[in-house]
Design an enzyme around this catalytic site. Structure first.
Site, short mmCIF file in Angstrom:
data_model
loop_
_atom_site.label_atom_id
_atom_site.label_comp_id
_atom_site.label_asym_id
_atom_site.label_seq_id
_atom_site.Cartn_x
_atom_site.Cartn_y
_atom_site.Cartn_z
N ASP A 36 4.43 0.11 11.24
CA ASP A 36 4.71 1.48 10.66
C ASP A 36 5.73 2.00 12.04
O ASP A 36 6.28 1.31 12.71
CB ASP A 36 3.44 2.09 10.52
CG ASP A 36 3.41 3.13 9.70
OD1 ASP A 36 4.17 4.09 10.03
OD2 ASP A 36 2.60 3.27 8.93
N CYS A 87 2.99 -1.07 1.94
CA CYS A 87 2.70 0.20 1.61
C CYS A 87 3.74 1.18 1.88
O CYS A 87 3.81 2.33 1.59
CB CYS A 87 1.38 0.60 1.94
SG CYS A 87 0.00 -0.22 0.96
N TYR A 162 13.24 7.69 -7.27
CA TYR A 162 11.99 7.04 -6.82
C TYR A 162 11.69 6.04 -7.93
O TYR A 162 11.24 4.86 -7.93
CB TYR A 162 10.93 8.20 -6.83
CG TYR A 162 9.53 7.80 -6.35
CD1 TYR A 162 9.16 7.25 -5.22
CD2 TYR A 162 8.54 8.06 -7.33
CE1 TYR A 162 7.81 6.95 -4.83
CE2 TYR A 162 7.27 7.31 -6.92
CZ TYR A 162 7.03 7.16 -5.90
OH TYR A 162 5.69 6.76 -5.40
N1 NAD Z 1 0.03 8.63 -2.89
C1 NAD Z 1 0.27 8.43 -4.06
O1 NAD Z 1 -0.29 9.09 -5.01
C2 NAD Z 1 1.11 7.28 -4.58
C3 NAD Z 1 1.27 7.03 -5.97
C4 NAD Z 1 2.16 5.90 -6.26
C5 NAD Z 1 2.75 5.22 -5.38
N2 NAD Z 1 2.46 5.48 -4.04
C6 NAD Z 1 3.31 4.77 -3.01
O2 NAD Z 1 2.29 4.14 -2.14
C7 NAD Z 1 3.00 3.93 -0.86
C8 NAD Z 1 2.05 4.60 0.03
O3 NAD Z 1 2.13 6.07 -0.11
P1 NAD Z 1 1.19 6.89 0.74
O4 NAD Z 1 0.69 7.99 -0.21
O5 NAD Z 1 0.00 6.15 1.31
O6 NAD Z 1 1.96 7.58 1.86
P2 NAD Z 1 1.78 7.96 3.36
O7 NAD Z 1 2.96 8.97 3.53
O8 NAD Z 1 0.64 8.46 3.54
O9 NAD Z 1 1.93 6.67 4.05
C9 NAD Z 1 2.96 6.06 4.29
C10 NAD Z 1 3.35 5.18 5.47
O10 NAD Z 1 4.63 4.52 5.48
C11 NAD Z 1 5.15 4.76 6.83
N3 NAD Z 1 6.58 4.39 6.83
C12 NAD Z 1 7.68 5.19 6.18
N4 NAD Z 1 8.98 4.97 6.42
C13 NAD Z 1 8.85 3.78 7.05
C14 NAD Z 1 9.61 2.71 7.58
N5 NAD Z 1 11.05 2.77 7.30
N6 NAD Z 1 9.13 1.71 8.08
C15 NAD Z 1 7.93 1.58 8.19
N7 NAD Z 1 6.90 2.25 7.93
C16 NAD Z 1 7.26 3.43 7.22
C17 NAD Z 1 5.01 6.19 7.16
O11 NAD Z 1 4.95 6.19 8.66
C18 NAD Z 1 3.35 6.19 6.55
O12 NAD Z 1 2.63 5.62 7.76
C19 NAD Z 1 4.42 4.56 -1.04
O13 NAD Z 1 5.42 3.41 -1.52
C20 NAD Z 1 4.49 5.51 -2.38
O14 NAD Z 1 5.40 5.56 -2.98
C21 NAD Z 1 1.85 6.64 -3.71
#
Ligand code: NAD
Length: 256
Positions: A36, A87, A162
């Site tokens: 991360d 993730c 996206y």
């Molecule tokens: N939360 C939702 O409702 C939802 C729905 C569908 C898909 N998603 C997908 O799930 C995944 C996680 O989402 P989330 O809600 O847990 O987000 P979040 O923002 O809580 O966590 C994302 C994490 O990724 C890390 N990150 C970002 N850029 C990075 C990089 N370049 N290198 C390494 N780490 C990096 C961030 O520091 C963070 O800790 C994403 O791909 C998101 O598109 C989320």
């Protein structure tokens, strides 16, 4: 593959769905390496869960060398890698033709680079490390889990970048599973609906309310722990391969 004593790399493991996966896998006896860029969150999780169970390596998944270095660190610390969960990623909203100007090309490229190219980058280098494993009793060497989104199927207005990134992850899943089959590595993708993570909690009510309305049963947003449960099942079920699984309470996103 059982979770106990397995080594799991989790990108984005310091927040949201990745953090929930970190917690679930550690609770079930796995060793986790968080990849991360959020040092504060990651270090707090390592302190809470114990440095012998979870370690952290600051890794920008969009770059080649940091991910190569992270795989070396996993090998150094744990000796091998069994599971990789992708993730890390983010959302972005802009219409193709905005009020002031067209969608910025750099923003489109950034989202593809992070959500799709970053996922591929980790997948290829994780597979290389998994390929060194002797394999379980059933021959299995590793399991890769990617994260898409239901927006990869039915993106809303303003989600072209996206949606393209997540549709790419969905489209790549079967090909990757076929590609890595001869290495005894399975690849599956989870397409979450809407989950209560920092990413969604920061969204304004005018965005959250219609999405909440679209959930069916349970009529609520998903809990990140429910994502962790599915990731664990994918690892444990040896016949699950090349599939994208929606995890969304039967919601379908509307145009807005
Ligand atoms: N939360 C939702 O409702 C939802 C729905 C569908 C898909 N998603 C997908 O799930 C995944 C996680 O989402 P989330 O809600 O847990 O987000 P979040 O923002 O809580 O966590 C994302 C994490 O990724 C890390 N990150 C970002 N850029 C990075 C990089 N370049 N290198 C390494 N780490 C990096 C961030 O520091 C963070 O800790 C994403 O791909 C998101 O598109 C989320």
């Amino acid at each position: 593959m059982e979770l106990k004593d397995k080594v799991v790399a989790i990108t984005g493991g310091a927040s949201g769905l990745g953090e929930a996966s970190t917690r679930h896998f550690v609770a079930n006896g796995s060793k986790v390496m968080i990849l991360d860029i959020n040092d504060d969150n990651a270090k707090a999780i390592c302190d809470e869960l114990g440095d012998q169970n979870v370690k952290y390596v600051n890794t920008n998944i969009m770059e080649e060398q940091p991910v190569i270095d992270a795989m070396s660190k996993i090998e150094e610390e744990f000796g091998k890698l069994h599971v990789a969960i992708n993730c890390a990623g983010t959302g972005y909203g802009a219409r193709i033709l905005g009020k002031e100007a067209p969608h910025l090309l750099d923003h489109f490229k950034f989202i593809i680079d992070l959500n799709l190219v970053g996922t591929f980058n980790v997948m290829r280098l994780a597979a290389q490390l998994m390929d060194k494993n002797e394999g379980e009793e059933n021959g299995e060497k590793g399991v890769i889990i990617n994260t898409a989104s239901i927006a990869g199927y039915e993106g809303q207005i303003g989600q072209s970048a996206y949606t393209a990134s997540k549709a790419g992850v969905i489209g790549m899943t079967l090909t990757a599973a076929r590609d890595l089959a001869r290495h005894s590595i399975r690849v599956n993708t989870i397409a979450p609906g809407i989950f209560d993570t920092p990413l969604m909690m920061s969204a304004p009510d005018k965005v959250r309310d219609p999405l909440l309305e679209s959930t069916q049963f349970p009529h609520r947003f998903g809990q990140p722990s429910e994502f962790g449960l599915l990731a664990a099942h994918i690892v444990e079920n040896p016949y699950l391969n090349g599939e994208t699984i929606r995890l969304d309470s039967a919601m379908r996103m509307t145009p807005r």
